[in-house]
Design a protein around this motif. Structure first.
Motif, PDB file in Angstrom:
ATOM      1  N   LEU A  22       0.799  -1.230   0.000  1.00 59.10           N
ATOM      2  CA  LEU A  22       0.000   0.000   0.000  1.00 59.10           C
ATOM      3  C   LEU A  22       0.838   1.290   0.000  1.00 59.10           C
ATOM      4  O   LEU A  22       0.627   2.101  -0.890  1.00 59.10           O
ATOM      5  N   SER A 113      -4.395   2.979  -2.946  1.00 54.37           N
ATOM      6  CA  SER A 113      -4.771   2.033  -1.887  1.00 54.37           C
ATOM      7  C   SER A 113      -6.100   1.360  -2.212  1.00 54.37           C
ATOM      8  O   SER A 113      -6.276   0.153  -2.000  1.00 54.37           O
ATOM      9  N   TYR A 114      -7.035   2.135  -2.722  1.00 55.91           N
ATOM     10  CA  TYR A 114      -8.346   1.595  -3.109  1.00 55.91           C
ATOM     11  C   TYR A 114      -8.200   0.597  -4.249  1.00 55.91           C
ATOM     12  O   TYR A 114      -8.729  -0.523  -4.187  1.00 55.91           O
ATOM     13  N   GLU A 116      -5.513  -1.084  -5.284  1.00 53.49           N
ATOM     14  CA  GLU A 116      -4.750  -2.276  -4.891  1.00 53.49           C
ATOM     15  C   GLU A 116      -5.633  -3.258  -4.121  1.00 53.49           C
ATOM     16  O   GLU A 116      -5.575  -4.472  -4.354  1.00 53.49           O
ATOM     17  N   THR A 117      -6.445  -2.758  -3.193  1.00 48.17           N
ATOM     18  CA  THR A 117      -7.237  -3.649  -2.341  1.00 48.17           C
ATOM     19  C   THR A 117      -8.463  -4.192  -3.060  1.00 48.17           C
ATOM     20  O   THR A 117      -8.776  -5.383  -2.947  1.00 48.17           O
ATOM     21  N   ARG A 120      -7.661  -6.867  -5.443  1.00 48.37           N
ATOM     22  CA  ARG A 120      -7.314  -8.113  -4.775  1.00 48.37           C
ATOM     23  C   ARG A 120      -8.521  -8.763  -4.093  1.00 48.37           C
ATOM     24  O   ARG A 120      -8.367  -9.734  -3.367  1.00 48.37           O
ATOM     25  N   ALA A 122     -11.208  -6.985  -2.256  1.00 49.81           N
ATOM     26  CA  ALA A 122     -11.945  -6.258  -1.218  1.00 49.81           C
ATOM     27  C   ALA A 122     -13.268  -5.751  -1.772  1.00 49.81           C
ATOM     28  O   ALA A 122     -13.369  -5.377  -2.938  1.00 49.81           O
ATOM     29  N   THR A 145     -14.526  -4.524   5.779  1.00 46.28           N
ATOM     30  CA  THR A 145     -13.807  -5.612   6.432  1.00 46.28           C
ATOM     31  C   THR A 145     -14.823  -6.396   7.262  1.00 46.28           C
ATOM     32  O   THR A 145     -15.992  -6.468   6.898  1.00 46.28           O
ATOM     33  N   TYR A 203      -6.615 -10.060   5.213  1.00 49.87           N
ATOM     34  CA  TYR A 203      -5.587  -9.045   5.445  1.00 49.87           C
ATOM     35  C   TYR A 203      -4.284  -9.393   4.730  1.00 49.87           C
ATOM     36  O   TYR A 203      -3.543  -8.496   4.305  1.00 49.87           O
ATOM     37  N   VAL A 206      -5.502  -9.159   0.597  1.00 46.75           N
ATOM     38  CA  VAL A 206      -6.053  -7.876   0.145  1.00 46.75           C
ATOM     39  C   VAL A 206      -5.184  -6.695   0.551  1.00 46.75           C
ATOM     40  O   VAL A 206      -5.086  -5.703  -0.174  1.00 46.75           O
ATOM     41  N   MET A 207      -4.528  -6.793   1.714  1.00 50.58           N
ATOM     42  CA  MET A 207      -3.792  -5.642   2.230  1.00 50.58           C
ATOM     43  C   MET A 207      -2.302  -5.888   2.407  1.00 50.58           C
ATOM     44  O   MET A 207      -1.574  -4.990   2.845  1.00 50.58           O
ATOM     45  N   ASN A 234       1.038  -5.095   9.206  1.00 48.63           N
ATOM     46  CA  ASN A 234       1.602  -4.622   7.945  1.00 48.63           C
ATOM     47  C   ASN A 234       3.130  -4.611   8.053  1.00 48.63           C
ATOM     48  O   ASN A 234       3.707  -4.931   9.100  1.00 48.63           O
TER      49      ASN A 234
END
Length: 380
Positions: A22, A113-114, A116-117, A120, A122, A145, A203, A206-207, A234
């Motif tokens: 991220l 960030s939006y 990327e998640t 994947r 989210a 989440t 997590y 997705v993150m 993270n």
């Protein structure tokens, strides 16, 4: 200006297994939906030493809600209440009582960030949007989440105001002193039976988080109840999310009690860090905050287990502060009783003296203390 530095940072990697694509710079704010934000704000100021920061409501053009923003150290709380019947906030409060809706994460690029998640897997909550005023602009985006909890990504490097556009500075006469709270150490989520691995995988995938540590029902159990927990972190270690699920036991565990009264998965507790836990807890107790207690016998052999500590044992014993050690050092921690009418959310106060763990050696004493409280509530 906010005490959070708005500068783009390249932070060192603390959790080498995390992808950290991220990346996340820290916890930006925690938003609770509450039945009466004005009174809740007074509670967090008077009892917890939070300082008034910003306000949004009828006076700022909002017609459906009101929000008070409080800050202490790098911890920001947003307390939001509805102004009209119906709608998302009322529905949330009716289902869950007061509780955490948003865990906002400070990022350098909210749009990235939006993407990327969501790419994947989210579930989208808020598509990237830019809001601005004469202090600059903030970019927001968000994903769902566990339960009805959401993550909002906050990009504020081009903003100089107190909180964000749409809020005005809140400067009341009443400003109680703080209690020495510095930052959010970790935020714990409770999920349902057999859902822990699902959300840990969320997590990770997705993150870009990685598992820091895990505890099974042999680690976290008493004669009556048990639970399972994994800690996701993270890469830079600034965001740590332990995820708990119930485990089989003879009686109803604290996780089952939470899920019953919260009506689903949600944030169980926030762990707030201090540099002097004795002073912080003394101040909190003097302001009426109630903590779980352990038997005095806990302290009879605690130093045999944890070794030398810098603090005198007597004030720790008097305050009920727990001690644990890992390979990196030791930590001091204490947990409040539920701070809401429903036996759901509580707050942990933690001081780390090198330790990077979560107090495994205290689990049995802590959970027996929780069970004593459950027994008084008739929910054990």
């Amino acid at each position: 200006m906010s005490t959070l530095d708005n500068t783009s940072l390249q932070l060192p990697k603390e959790n080498p297994e995390a992808e950290d694509f991220l990346p996340l710079l820290g916890t930006d704010y925690i938003e609770l939906y509450v039945g009466n934000a004005k009174q809740a704000a007074h509670y967090y100021m008077a009892a917890w030493g939070f300082q008034p920061l910003a306000y949004a409501g009828l006076e700022t053009g909002l017609k459906d809600r009101v929000s008070y923003v409080l800050q202490q150290g790098k911890i920001r709380l947003v307390l939001t209440s509805p102004l009209k019947p119906g709608g998302e906030i009322n529905k949330h409060i009716d289902a869950h009582g007061d509780g955490v809706k948003v865990i906002a994460l400070w990022v350098d690029d909210a749009a990235k960030s939006y993407k990327e998640t969501v790419d994947r897997g989210a579930k989208a909550y808020l598509a990237p949007k830019t809001i601005g005023d004469n202090e600059g602009e903030v970019v927001l985006s968000g994903i769902h989440t566990y339960g009805e909890t959401v993550h909002i990504f906050v990009e504020r490097k081009n903003y100089k105001g107190a909180f964000m556009p749409g809020y005005q500075v809140w400067n009341p006469f009443y400003r109680p002193s703080d209690v020495g709270l510095k930052y959010v150490d970790h935020i714990v989520g409770n999920v349902g039976w057999n859902e822990m691995n699902k959300w840990c995988e969320f997590y990770a995938k997705v993150m870009g988080f990685a598992q820091l540590v895990s505890f099974d029902d042999k680690d976290i159990s008493t004669e009556y109840t048990a639970l399972m927990s994994k800690v996701m972190s993270n890469g830079n270690g600034r965001i740590k999310f332990p995820i708990n699920e119930p485990a089989d036991g003879r009686k109803k565990s604290q996780i089952e009690e939470y899920i019953e009264f919260y009506n689903g998965a949600g944030v169980q507790h926030m762990a707030l860090a201090t540099d002097n836990i004795i002073e912080t807890v003394t101040s909190l107790k003097n302001r009426g905050v109630e903590f779980l207690t352990v038997p005095s016998s806990y302290y009879d052999d605690v130093l045999d287990r944890v070794g030398h500590i810098d603090e005198d044992l007597l004030p720790l014993r008097e305050l009920g502060i727990l001690i644990d050690r890992d390979d990196e050092g030791y930590l001091l921690q204490i947990f409040t009783k539920p701070i809401l009418d429903r036996p759901t959310m509580f707050i942990e106060i933690i001081q780390r003296k090198g330790a990077k763990s979560f107090g495994k050696g205290n689990f049995k004493a802590l959970f027996e203390a929780i069970e004593r409280e459950q027994k008084t509530r008739g929910t054990l």
